[in-house]
Design a protein around this motif. Structure first.
Motif, mmCIF file in Angstrom:
data_model
loop_
_atom_site.group_PDB
_atom_site.id
_atom_site.type_symbol
_atom_site.label_atom_id
_atom_site.label_comp_id
_atom_site.label_asym_id
_atom_site.label_seq_id
_atom_site.Cartn_x
_atom_site.Cartn_y
_atom_site.Cartn_z
ATOM 1 N N UNK A 19 0.839 -1.203 0.000
ATOM 2 C CA UNK A 19 0.000 0.000 0.000
ATOM 3 C C UNK A 19 0.874 1.254 0.000
ATOM 4 N N UNK A 20 1.924 1.273 0.820
ATOM 5 C CA UNK A 20 2.842 2.419 0.843
ATOM 6 C C UNK A 20 3.514 2.613 -0.514
ATOM 7 N N UNK A 21 3.944 1.514 -1.132
ATOM 8 C CA UNK A 21 4.581 1.614 -2.458
ATOM 9 C C UNK A 21 3.593 2.132 -3.499
ATOM 10 N N UNK A 22 2.371 1.589 -3.495
ATOM 11 C CA UNK A 22 1.361 2.014 -4.473
ATOM 12 C C UNK A 22 1.019 3.489 -4.300
ATOM 13 N N UNK A 23 0.827 3.911 -3.056
ATOM 14 C CA UNK A 23 0.515 5.319 -2.805
ATOM 15 C C UNK A 23 1.661 6.217 -3.248
ATOM 16 N N UNK A 24 2.898 5.801 -2.980
ATOM 17 C CA UNK A 24 4.062 6.596 -3.371
ATOM 18 C C UNK A 24 4.175 6.680 -4.894
ATOM 19 N N UNK A 25 3.886 5.584 -5.579
ATOM 20 C CA UNK A 25 3.922 5.613 -7.049
ATOM 21 C C UNK A 25 2.885 6.579 -7.597
ATOM 22 N N UNK A 26 1.683 6.577 -7.015
ATOM 23 C CA UNK A 26 0.641 7.503 -7.461
ATOM 24 C C UNK A 26 1.062 8.947 -7.195
ATOM 25 N N UNK A 27 1.643 9.186 -6.016
ATOM 26 C CA UNK A 27 2.118 10.533 -5.696
ATOM 27 C C UNK A 27 3.241 10.943 -6.644
ATOM 28 N N UNK A 28 4.133 10.027 -6.965
ATOM 29 C CA UNK A 28 5.235 10.341 -7.888
ATOM 30 C C UNK A 28 4.703 10.758 -9.251
ATOM 31 N N UNK A 29 3.644 10.115 -9.707
ATOM 32 C CA UNK A 29 3.045 10.491 -10.998
ATOM 33 C C UNK A 29 2.456 11.897 -10.926
ATOM 34 N N UNK A 30 1.830 12.213 -9.808
ATOM 35 C CA UNK A 30 1.258 13.559 -9.632
ATOM 36 C C UNK A 30 2.373 14.597 -9.601
ATOM 37 N N UNK A 31 3.432 14.315 -8.844
ATOM 38 C CA UNK A 31 4.550 15.252 -8.723
ATOM 39 C C UNK A 31 5.226 15.447 -10.082
ATOM 40 N N UNK A 32 5.389 14.364 -10.835
ATOM 41 C CA UNK A 32 6.027 14.470 -12.157
ATOM 42 C C UNK A 32 5.200 15.344 -13.099
ATOM 43 N N UNK A 33 3.905 15.283 -12.955
ATOM 44 C CA UNK A 33 3.041 16.029 -13.881
ATOM 45 C C UNK A 33 2.773 17.460 -13.428
ATOM 46 N N UNK A 34 2.614 17.640 -12.106
ATOM 47 C CA UNK A 34 2.148 18.943 -11.619
ATOM 48 C C UNK A 34 3.081 19.626 -10.625
#
Length: 144
Positions: A19-34
């Motif tokens: 869950x921590x890895x999945x959440x971090x991956x989702x956050x990384x995608x947001x950070x990369x885009x925005x």
């Protein structure tokens, strides 16, 4: 997280780590885009949630990159300084360096991990909206 703490079976710990890895991956995608999702972009609750996800990310490199983004957002007035304090301390402890604000506490000893210039820690804590360290430690001992 509460379930994993209540029943620390290997499968439950594995699910929590995933869950921590999945959440971090989702956050990384947001950070990369925005960029960093500060309160002006996503609102205070979502920005605070992003910090919590970041603090549990297993990727130190990602946390370090976000720490720098959060520092800029804090300097620009878009992110509360307390967010930076928690992330900066987490990164410092993970790097084996003294923390600045004393936010990271050892769960075994209920004492802070080493602090840079401990004699002035309460001044730095006050600057970011945290109370005195001894008050935090006392609260941990009462509720811990």
């Amino acid at each position: 997280m509460r379930l994993a703490q209540a029943d620390p079976a290997p499968l439950r710990r594995h699910r929590l780590a995933q869950c921590h890895r999945d959440n971090a991956e989702a956050l990384a995608a947001i950070v990369a885009r925005h960029g960093w999702p500060h309160a002006d972009l996503v609102g205070s609750p979502a920005s605070t949630a992003a910090v919590m996800i970041l603090l549990h990310s297993p990727d130190l490199g990602f946390r370090l990159r976000c720490r720098d983004l959060i520092a800029r957002a804090t300097a620009d007035g878009h992110t509360p300084a307390i967010h930076f304090a928690y992330v900066a301390d987490q990164c410092a402890v993970d790097l084996g360096q003294p923390q600045y604000y004393g936010t990271r506490i050892s769960p075994r000893t209920l004492r802070p991990y080493p602090i840079r210039h401990p004699q002035s820690v309460d001044e730095r804590r006050s600057d970011v909206g945290l109370g005195p360290l001894q008050e935090q430690l006392q609260a941990l001992r009462i509720t811990g």
